[in-house]
Structures are given as structure tokens and as C-alpha cells.
Design an enzyme around this catalytic site. Sequence first.
Site, PDB file in Angstrom:
ATOM      1  CG  LEU A  99      -1.963  -1.190   1.165  1.00 36.18           C
ATOM      2  CD1 LEU A  99      -2.866  -1.153   2.396  1.00 36.18           C
ATOM      3  CD2 LEU A  99      -2.778  -1.220  -0.111  1.00 36.18           C
ATOM      4  CB  CYS A 100       4.469   1.950  -0.084  1.00 36.71           C
ATOM      5  SG  CYS A 100       4.902   1.738   1.628  1.00 36.71           S
ATOM      6  CG  HIS A 101       1.006   6.561  -2.380  1.00 38.98           C
ATOM      7  ND1 HIS A 101       0.612   6.433  -1.071  1.00 38.98           N
ATOM      8  CD2 HIS A 101      -0.119   6.800  -3.099  1.00 38.98           C
ATOM      9  CE1 HIS A 101      -0.693   6.598  -0.990  1.00 38.98           C
ATOM     10  NE2 HIS A 101      -1.166   6.822  -2.208  1.00 38.98           N
ATOM     11  CG  MET A 118       6.146   3.008   4.961  1.00 35.84           C
ATOM     12  SD  MET A 118       6.288   1.999   6.456  1.00 35.84           S
ATOM     13  CE  MET A 118       6.555   0.393   5.757  1.00 35.84           C
ATOM     14  CD  GLU A 119       9.089   5.359   0.621  1.00 37.81           C
ATOM     15  OE1 GLU A 119       8.221   5.065  -0.204  1.00 37.81           O
ATOM     16  OE2 GLU A 119       8.802   5.878   1.734  1.00 37.81           O
ATOM     17  CG  ASP A 172      23.351 -12.657   1.253  1.00 39.51           C
ATOM     18  OD1 ASP A 172      23.090 -13.887   1.315  1.00 39.51           O
ATOM     19  OD2 ASP A 172      23.813 -12.111   0.234  1.00 39.51           O
TER      20      ASP A 172
END
Length: 186
Positions: free
Chosen positions: A99-101, A137-138, A152
Site C-alpha cells: 500500500l506504499c505509493h 517506509m522508504e 547475507d
Amino acid sequence: MTPSAEGTGPASLPDEPLAFAAPTGSPLTHFDAVGQAHMVDVSAKAETHRVARARGEIRMLPATLALIDGGQAKKGDVLGVARIAAIQAAKRTADLIPLCHPLPITRVVIDFDIDRAACVIRCTAQVETRGRTGVEMEALTAVQIGLLTIYDMCKAADRGMVMGEIQVLEKHGGKSGDWVSQEAAR
């Protein structure tokens, strides 16, 4: 299409557009009046300069930290690769979080701080845009992917590394203005 109430076939779509809104009084803007997930309409918001800063950390064995710090990891420059991965993650957040733009990111800065005494590497991401919605969010995605990349690249030496303390430190811009966490205020 969504199933009908009986669950036997597709529901018909309405002729008129639906007006979606979060349940009255709810701070959860990603849900409509009946509780279904939707992407928030940001078209009426003003474009402003928006900045978010987030941080997280990864704990590891002293020998693993020494490999990274000394540039001796078998897969190469761990922090250099993690920095590029974090930048790429910030740019691809809308592909990962449903739901992120998608946003026109204007700047991403990734910093790593090595705490040798605690055997911790901290990743801090600052993301900026000029847009209608924030970049928290980014910034969070950049931090998490930066830390996952460290894991990793070093898992052959230390599978017990632990990531944590991932948080937004501050955000600036937009209708809600500035917010600074207690952690960042110290």
C-alpha cells in the site's frame, strides 16, 4: 473482482466510484469504512519537502565484525555492498510494501557506524522527496535491507547475527509536520 456474499461467483462492480474512508475516529488510514485495505488517496495533499531518518542494528561475533572492519570478508566490501542495497531498497519500497505509493526519491544517504565494544553495526538511512506523502517506509526499508545484506554477506562466518532496534528516528514535512523520537532527541 471479489467473490459475492455467497462465495459462489464474482461480485458486480458499482457503477459509481466508491467513497472510501477509514472507520470514524480510526487512525488507520489504510482501511476503508468497512475495514478493507486500500491505498490512501493523497491527491489533495500539498507537495512538500519530506525527510525521514531511520536506524537499526545488527549484532555479531567479534570475529565477524573484525572481518567486516578489516575488509577481509570473502564476498568483498560488506558495507559498500550493503550501502548500495539500502539505496536500491529505498527506491523499490512501493514494489515491496503493497500500500506504499511509488515516490520520486530525491536523496538517499546511508551511514554505517561500527561499535566495536558492543560488536554492533548500526545502519542509518535518510530519505528525501518532494511529494504528497512521507518517506518513513522508504527509510525503514533501506535500513532493513542494508542489515539483511550484511547478514547475507557474512552468514558463512556467523549465522547467529541478530538484527533489531529498527525504528524511525524522525520525519519532517507534510500536514502533520515534524516528529522526532525520544531516541533521536537524546
